[in-house]
Scaffold this active site. Sequence first.
Site, short mmCIF file in Angstrom:
data_model
loop_
_atom_site.label_atom_id
_atom_site.label_comp_id
_atom_site.label_asym_id
_atom_site.label_seq_id
_atom_site.Cartn_x
_atom_site.Cartn_y
_atom_site.Cartn_z
CG HIS A 155 2.70 1.24 -4.50
ND1 HIS A 155 1.68 2.01 -4.98
CD2 HIS A 155 3.29 0.70 -5.60
CE1 HIS A 155 1.64 1.94 -6.30
NE2 HIS A 155 2.61 1.14 -6.71
CG ASP A 360 -0.23 3.88 5.28
OD1 ASP A 360 0.08 3.23 4.26
OD2 ASP A 360 -1.39 3.93 5.74
#
Length: 457
Positions: A155, A360
């Site tokens: 992720h 991110d």
Amino acid sequence: MSDGRLVVVSNRLPIGPNPSGGLVVALTDAFGDEGGLWVGTSGRVTTEPSGKFTHHDGLRFERLSFDLTLRQHENYYLGYSNSVLWPLFHGRADLMEIKSEFLDDYLAVNRHLAQMLASVVQRDDVIWVQDYQLLALAEALRDMGVNNRIGFFLHIPFPTLYDIKALPNSEAFISWLASFDLIGLQAQRDVARLLEAFRSRKDAEFLPDGAIRFGEHRVEARNFPVGIDAAAFAREAVAATKARPGVSLEPGERLIIGVDRLDYSKGIPNRFKAFARLLEKRETLSGQVTLLQIAPPTREEVAAYQDIRAELEQLSGQINGRYADLTWTPIRYIHRAVPRARLAGLYRQAAIGLVTPLADGMNLVAKEYVAAQDPEDPGVLVLSSFAGAAEQMEDALIVNPFDLDEVADAMARALEMPLGERKARHGRLMQGLLEQDVTWWSRSFLATLRGVPRGLA
Ligand code: ADQ
């Protein structure tokens, strides 16, 4: 192609009769009517390690949890996962804290979980491992003779080759990865980095079909950008706006919103500074624009998280001290979580969604902000080029979060953007979110995993 039972493994098991959150919704859907298994830690910390799983009833699929000991929580979770892998994968090798017991317990937890899993996995099961806490799980399962298809989804960003070399175990890291059949990554940039990491190894061979042969393993890597349930979130935003008023503003005053877990990777200090730069450059905006930053604390036991908290409190105090007047506080900084339904209404009220991470994996806040907008009068997303989401969301105003002037100018442009342009950008962004939503994400990953060849022929 087999269509065996799905076994999901994640660090934390969603427990309770109605667990919520994007991943739970996506995977609940992925389990379908046949059910399956979801395995993860209970969130309890005990003195003795769990010898076997605890069953949790109540959902269409079976849930099995296990407890961590205090030492495992400190070394596996706070230590290797969140003081080595998390900073390093977000380009912050300087924040790493390397201790041999961190890696020892990371491996011990991954092996212990593999052992318990091996006793419940059936022959045709397809195993889908989630995220960086469980990178060593497939290798441990292979050592125990588990020959099922095993997929992995990361992720967070995949590290650069340069950063991988800063790992205490960079050699082993590559063979952990090679033990999976399929590695799912958020963005194309992550796939490129993974391929570079394997290319740097003389013992890795690139096969004609794009897969990699490493020792006796065959592994494939592809990007599967994670999505949200955009249609449901849009409905939630409409309902939230009807249910209660948003933030109170003076007439003509506009809202800019930032929502993040309080994490150094999210670029919140830069965001505050860029907002101050905007106020400095455009004096007419005094009293006309407010930044609402919602940032609940996480991982507070880790020192770097205490530091970012102190930095932000000081910075917001300084900026407010300089610009506030009797009726206007430029930065409203809320240090706790807000219920999702409430959040959806706040996004909708805001003229700008300000998402400025320095690194991110994806960033779901960017997607939620867009989904929550009124299509007839949408706000503008200002998005860091370092969020995985930037690859899909080209119609946002894409910025370099390190360049404060560029971020300030993007905010000014967003505040002045004509309605027609806002609608056109929003329409294209929303279409992308609906096409590649969270169900699309889990279905495409699983369809690919079920189709990959198992091992080397
Ligand atoms: P996170 O780092 O947690 O996730 P993000 O993708 O932004 O980051 O997801 C955060 C979620 O938490 C969002 O759904 C958001 O609404 C919610 N949230 C954040 N702050 C909140 C607050 N104050 N109150 C209530 N809810 C809040 C990791 C990776 C990301 C990746 C996701 C999913 O770091 O890059 O997008 O996993 O793969």
